[in-house]
Design an enzyme around this catalytic site. Structure first.
Site, mmCIF file in Angstrom:
data_model
loop_
_atom_site.group_PDB
_atom_site.id
_atom_site.type_symbol
_atom_site.label_atom_id
_atom_site.label_comp_id
_atom_site.label_asym_id
_atom_site.label_seq_id
_atom_site.Cartn_x
_atom_site.Cartn_y
_atom_site.Cartn_z
ATOM 1 N N HIS A 72 -24.619 -7.265 41.452
ATOM 2 C CA HIS A 72 -25.129 -8.612 41.190
ATOM 3 C C HIS A 72 -24.539 -9.107 39.878
ATOM 4 C CE1 HIS A 72 -27.464 -6.001 38.626
ATOM 5 N NE2 HIS A 72 -27.528 -7.047 37.819
ATOM 6 N N HIS A 102 -20.798 -10.769 34.027
ATOM 7 C CA HIS A 102 -20.106 -9.603 34.583
ATOM 8 C C HIS A 102 -20.932 -8.983 35.705
ATOM 9 C CE1 HIS A 102 -22.986 -7.831 31.790
ATOM 10 N NE2 HIS A 102 -22.919 -6.717 32.513
HETATM 11 P P1 2AM Z 1 -25.766 -4.456 32.876
HETATM 12 O O1 2AM Z 1 -25.326 -4.489 34.299
HETATM 13 O O2 2AM Z 1 -24.727 -4.962 31.924
HETATM 14 O O3 2AM Z 1 -26.357 -3.143 32.464
HETATM 15 C C1 2AM Z 1 -30.756 -5.295 35.577
HETATM 16 O O4 2AM Z 1 -30.998 -4.207 34.737
HETATM 17 C C2 2AM Z 1 -29.691 -6.183 34.987
HETATM 18 O O5 2AM Z 1 -30.105 -6.632 33.704
HETATM 19 C C3 2AM Z 1 -28.343 -5.512 34.789
HETATM 20 O O6 2AM Z 1 -27.332 -6.397 35.223
HETATM 21 C C4 2AM Z 1 -28.224 -5.266 33.325
HETATM 22 O O7 2AM Z 1 -26.956 -5.516 32.781
HETATM 23 C C5 2AM Z 1 -29.153 -6.309 32.741
HETATM 24 N N1 2AM Z 1 -29.824 -5.756 31.568
HETATM 25 C C6 2AM Z 1 -30.570 -4.643 31.517
HETATM 26 N N2 2AM Z 1 -31.036 -4.442 30.267
HETATM 27 C C7 2AM Z 1 -30.558 -5.456 29.529
HETATM 28 C C8 2AM Z 1 -30.677 -5.808 28.161
HETATM 29 N N3 2AM Z 1 -31.394 -5.074 27.320
HETATM 30 N N4 2AM Z 1 -30.035 -6.910 27.734
HETATM 31 C C9 2AM Z 1 -29.306 -7.664 28.587
HETATM 32 N N5 2AM Z 1 -29.153 -7.385 29.897
HETATM 33 C C10 2AM Z 1 -29.769 -6.295 30.362
#
Ligand code: 2AM
Length: 176
Positions: free
Chosen positions: A43, A125
């Site tokens: 996603h 991303h």
């Molecule tokens: P990531 O793919 O770059 O890890 C569900 O966890 C989504 O939220 C993921 O796409 C994740 O990004 C994002 N996510 C999780 N923790 C986060 C944080 N502390 N700050 C920003 N994005 C976060």
């Protein structure tokens, strides 16, 4: 009272795009390159909200429902690796304005509601591999995936039975 839920707004990828990404990943990255994100979990996050109470969720959903914005096309033509967060990702060399506007709006609404806000700027991303133990050779982006984004989704993230699951709780259509 119900427990807070770990929530985020995101763009869902079409099934065929997810399948194509998974095939491309299998062709280009060795088994030791990192932990592949499950196809169903691919996603693009718009706004991460952290742990959200039922009351706050209701307010966020009402605000999301007031967003009037046209849809846009997403053209995935870039790949990269973040060594610090140990992620290999897919993205866009040039993010569409609609994507940035939508994420800005959701992030501003979340901030006004007192939700967790990532200290890092929005870098659109799709995480492909996690816990990458070392720098990987990134294939030249020979892929060229485009799809129309016509809605955005509120997901719950749950870690159950040793697996991470994302469940779509609500979705909103972008105006055409
Ligand atoms: P990531 O793919 O770059 O890890 C569900 O966890 C989504 O939220 C993921 O796409 C994740 O990004 C994002 N996510 C999780 N923790 C986060 C944080 N502390 N700050 C920003 N994005 C976060």
């Amino acid at each position: 009272m119900s427990e807070p839920k770990r929530l985020f707004f995101a763009i869902e990828l079409p099934d065929e795009t997810r399948q194509a990404i998974v095939r491309w990943r299998a062709e280009h990255f060795a088994g030791d390159a990192g932990r592949p994100v499950a196809a169903a979990n691919l996603h693009l996050t718009l706004a991460f909200l952290g742990e959200v109470s039922a009351e706050k969720r209701k307010a966020l959903e009402a605000m999301a429902g007031r967003i009037t914005q046209p849809g846009f096309n997403l053209h995935l033509d870039d790949a990269g690796q973040w060594l610090r967060s140990r992620v290999v990702w897919l993205g866009c060399r040039q993010s569409p304005r609609g994507l940035i506007q939508l994420a800005d709006m959701l992030r501003a609404q979340a901030a006004r509601s007192g939700c967790y806000q990532s200290p890092t700027p929005f870098h659109p991303h799709i995480s492909l591999l996690r816990e990458t133990p070392h720098a990987v050779a990134l294939p030249a982006p020979g892929f060229n995936w485009s799809f129309a984004v016509t809605e955005f989704v509120l997901y719950e993230s749950q870690f159950t039975g040793g697996r991470l699951r994302y469940t779509a709780l609500n979705r909103w259509t972008l105006k055409t």
